[in-house]
Design an enzyme around this catalytic site. Structure first.
Site, PDB file in Angstrom:
ATOM      1  N   GLU A 172      16.226  -4.187  -3.813  1.00 45.49           N
ATOM      2  CA  GLU A 172      15.810  -4.200  -5.211  1.00 45.49           C
ATOM      3  C   GLU A 172      16.931  -3.704  -6.120  1.00 45.49           C
ATOM      4  O   GLU A 172      16.712  -3.490  -7.302  1.00 45.49           O
ATOM      5  CB  GLU A 172      14.587  -3.300  -5.404  1.00 45.49           C
ATOM      6  CG  GLU A 172      13.352  -3.764  -4.673  1.00 45.49           C
ATOM      7  CD  GLU A 172      12.179  -2.855  -4.968  1.00 45.49           C
ATOM      8  OE1 GLU A 172      11.303  -3.259  -5.733  1.00 45.49           O
ATOM      9  OE2 GLU A 172      12.173  -1.735  -4.432  1.00 45.49           O
ATOM     10  N   GLY A 174       0.817  -1.199   0.000  1.00 41.33           N
ATOM     11  CA  GLY A 174       0.000   0.000   0.000  1.00 41.33           C
ATOM     12  C   GLY A 174       0.854   1.254   0.000  1.00 41.33           C
ATOM     13  O   GLY A 174       1.080   1.850   1.062  1.00 41.33           O
ATOM     14  N   TYR A 175       1.333   1.642  -1.164  1.00 39.09           N
ATOM     15  CA  TYR A 175       2.168   2.840  -1.286  1.00 39.09           C
ATOM     16  C   TYR A 175       1.447   3.926  -2.089  1.00 39.09           C
ATOM     17  O   TYR A 175       1.067   4.960  -1.570  1.00 39.09           O
ATOM     18  CB  TYR A 175       3.490   2.498  -1.962  1.00 39.09           C
ATOM     19  CG  TYR A 175       4.566   1.946  -1.046  1.00 39.09           C
ATOM     20  CD1 TYR A 175       4.257   1.366   0.178  1.00 39.09           C
ATOM     21  CD2 TYR A 175       5.906   1.996  -1.418  1.00 39.09           C
ATOM     22  CE1 TYR A 175       5.239   0.858   1.004  1.00 39.09           C
ATOM     23  CE2 TYR A 175       6.898   1.493  -0.594  1.00 39.09           C
ATOM     24  CZ  TYR A 175       6.565   0.922   0.618  1.00 39.09           C
ATOM     25  OH  TYR A 175       7.550   0.428   1.427  1.00 39.09           O
ATOM     26  N   SER A 176       1.253   3.683  -3.390  1.00 39.68           N
ATOM     27  CA  SER A 176       0.738   4.726  -4.285  1.00 39.68           C
ATOM     28  C   SER A 176      -0.682   5.150  -3.920  1.00 39.68           C
ATOM     29  O   SER A 176      -1.488   4.344  -3.451  1.00 39.68           O
ATOM     30  CB  SER A 176       0.750   4.228  -5.733  1.00 39.68           C
ATOM     31  OG  SER A 176       2.070   4.019  -6.185  1.00 39.68           O
ATOM     32  N   ASN A 213      10.379   6.537 -14.929  1.00 45.56           N
ATOM     33  CA  ASN A 213      11.745   6.688 -15.427  1.00 45.56           C
ATOM     34  C   ASN A 213      12.188   8.132 -15.459  1.00 45.56           C
ATOM     35  O   ASN A 213      13.391   8.426 -15.353  1.00 45.56           O
ATOM     36  CB  ASN A 213      11.860   6.054 -16.815  1.00 45.56           C
ATOM     37  CG  ASN A 213      11.970   4.535 -16.750  1.00 45.56           C
ATOM     38  OD1 ASN A 213      11.686   3.931 -15.707  1.00 45.56           O
ATOM     39  ND2 ASN A 213      12.374   3.917 -17.843  1.00 45.56           N
ATOM     40  N   GLU A 214      11.235   9.067 -15.603  1.00 49.77           N
ATOM     41  CA  GLU A 214      11.612  10.478 -15.550  1.00 49.77           C
ATOM     42  C   GLU A 214      12.165  10.829 -14.166  1.00 49.77           C
ATOM     43  O   GLU A 214      13.197  11.523 -14.040  1.00 49.77           O
ATOM     44  CB  GLU A 214      10.396  11.354 -15.877  1.00 49.77           C
ATOM     45  CG  GLU A 214       9.934  11.285 -17.318  1.00 49.77           C
ATOM     46  CD  GLU A 214       9.129  10.035 -17.638  1.00 49.77           C
ATOM     47  OE1 GLU A 214       8.834   9.801 -18.814  1.00 49.77           O
ATOM     48  OE2 GLU A 214       8.783   9.285 -16.690  1.00 49.77           O
TER      49      GLU A 214
END
Length: 400
Positions: free
Chosen positions: A244, A127-129, A380-381
């Site tokens: 990671e 539960g992050y975003s 990626n930005e």
């Protein structure tokens, strides 16, 4: 720096590969190689087999029930799983929350949560975003208010992968508003059966239900499910990234998919297509370069030196490579890669078009899925900004 595998490492690779070959269910491997949809039972059957062998937590130290493998051994295990057609190990339990519980959890929390993760019986989600708080995670707004011996949680998480299967969620919540936004975040473990939790599926372009909106309406969470200290959750979330550093590149999956791409070219009779073969050759060069970069990091880690902190760079290259091989696959199949009816595909019918190959039926799903790889885990930005601020600035400071 010697990037060749030692005799001992080659023996390890061979023994691990043999075990995977003997124990991976053939029906699951067939689904993975064909790019077909995997159900919860597919993931969990493989997780339980690994759990019985003590390998589901393959990155865990021995004191917590893991095999105690070094970085190279973990890399070789991932490689052999990918080449054998094993499903990805769903990372939220064994690779993400478990290291946090080991590092910051109480002994009681470790005894309570780690065994179920190691066995593959208990499923976790992340539960992050949130809406408006994805790459800028520090702006999250889901609140947790302490009331006696529990917290009351209100808010929303989104893009929550496999939450529909999760028994538990590790969740970042806002418990403070003073100082920097990162300073008021806490790390809670939440039982997904708690009253007040509602899931709403998000259907993706390929028709799949992988991700969800999760709503919290006055959800009570016992205070003993707080990891570490209140308002220190940002520190624990950053700790996840250290686990990671190399896996985020997904290099072993890319090597396996490159073999699949070449087989598609042979099956389609396109080996004399010079432009196509040039594109595949360029992809293979980039996969090899990324593989060598990962091996450099692993070599430094196993030799006791500080590994290169290039997780952001690995994520950028790995996600772009994923998109490239899926694009080439649909290019090879041409019109046969058009989306197909899921029910017909799962029944084994590749379609009614002359010249269609069963392997073509799922290529569009892989293409659609790969669109998100440059967004999740930090777009990626944002990753390029991190590279500029940390890796390149560090090089300037050291005269590199």
């Amino acid at each position: 720096m010697d990037l060749a595998y030692s005799h001992h490492e080659e023996q390890f690779r061979s023994s691990v590969g043999a075990w995977i070959h003997d124990h991976l269910p053939a029906d699951i491997a067939s689904k993975v190689r064909a790019g077909q949809r995997l159900r919860k039972d597919d993931f969990q059957r493989w997780a339980r087999l690994l759990g019985q062998q003590g390998w589901l937590g393959y990155g865990w130290p021995r004191e917590f029930g893991g095999p105690g493998w070094n970085a190279i051994q973990k890399h070789l295990f991932e490689e052999q799983c990918a080449l054998a057609g094993a499903p990805r190990i769903v990372p939220f339990g064994p690779a993400m929350v478990a290291p946090i519980i080991m590092a910051y959890g109480t002994p009681q929390q470790q005894r309570r949560f780690l065994p179920g993760i190691a066995s593959g019986e208990v499923w976790w989600s992340q539960g992050y975003s949130e809406p408006g708080a994805g790459s800028d995670l520090a702006s999250l707004r889901t609140r947790a208010v302490r009331q006696g011996d529990h917290y009351v949680v209100n808010g929303q998480k989104t893009w929550t992968t496999m939450a529909q299967w999760g028994d538990w969620m590790f969740c970042l919540v806002r418990t403070g508003t003073q100082g920097k936004p990162q300073a008021g975040i806490s790390f809670l473990l939440i039982d997904m059966k708690s009253p007040g939790i509602t899931l709403r599926p998000i259907r993706l372009l390929d028709g799949e239900h992988d991700v969800n909106d999760v709503f919290f309406d006055n959800v009570e969470v016992p205070a003993d499910q707080l990891i570490g200290e209140e308002n220190k959750g940002w520190t624990y979330a950053k700790h996840l990234l250290s686990h990671e550093r190399t896996t985020i590149s997904d290099i072993n999956r890319s090597k396996a998919e490159l073999l699949r791409l070449k087989q598609l070219v042979r099956d389609a009779g396109l080996t004399n297509d010079v432009r196509l073969c040039d594109a595949i050759a360029a992809l293979e060069v980039d996969i090899k370069a990324l593989d060598l970069m990962v091996l450099r990091v692993l070599s430094m880690e196993t030799s006791g030196r500080n590994p290169l902190d290039i997780a952001a760079l690995l994520k950028i290259r790995g996600s772009e490579i994923t998109q490239r091989y899926t694009e080439l696959m649909v290019t090879v199949a041409g019109p046969y890669a058009l989306p197909w009816i899921e029910e017909a595909m799962e029944a084994g019918w590749p379609g009614a078009f002359p010249g269609a190959h069963p392997a073509h039926a799922t290529l569009s799903m892989g293409f659609f899925k790969s669109r998100k790889t440059t967004i999740y885990g930090g777009s990626n930005e944002v990753q390029r900004n991190i590279v500029a601020q940390t890796v390149l600035n560090a090089g300037d400071r050291h005269g590199l």
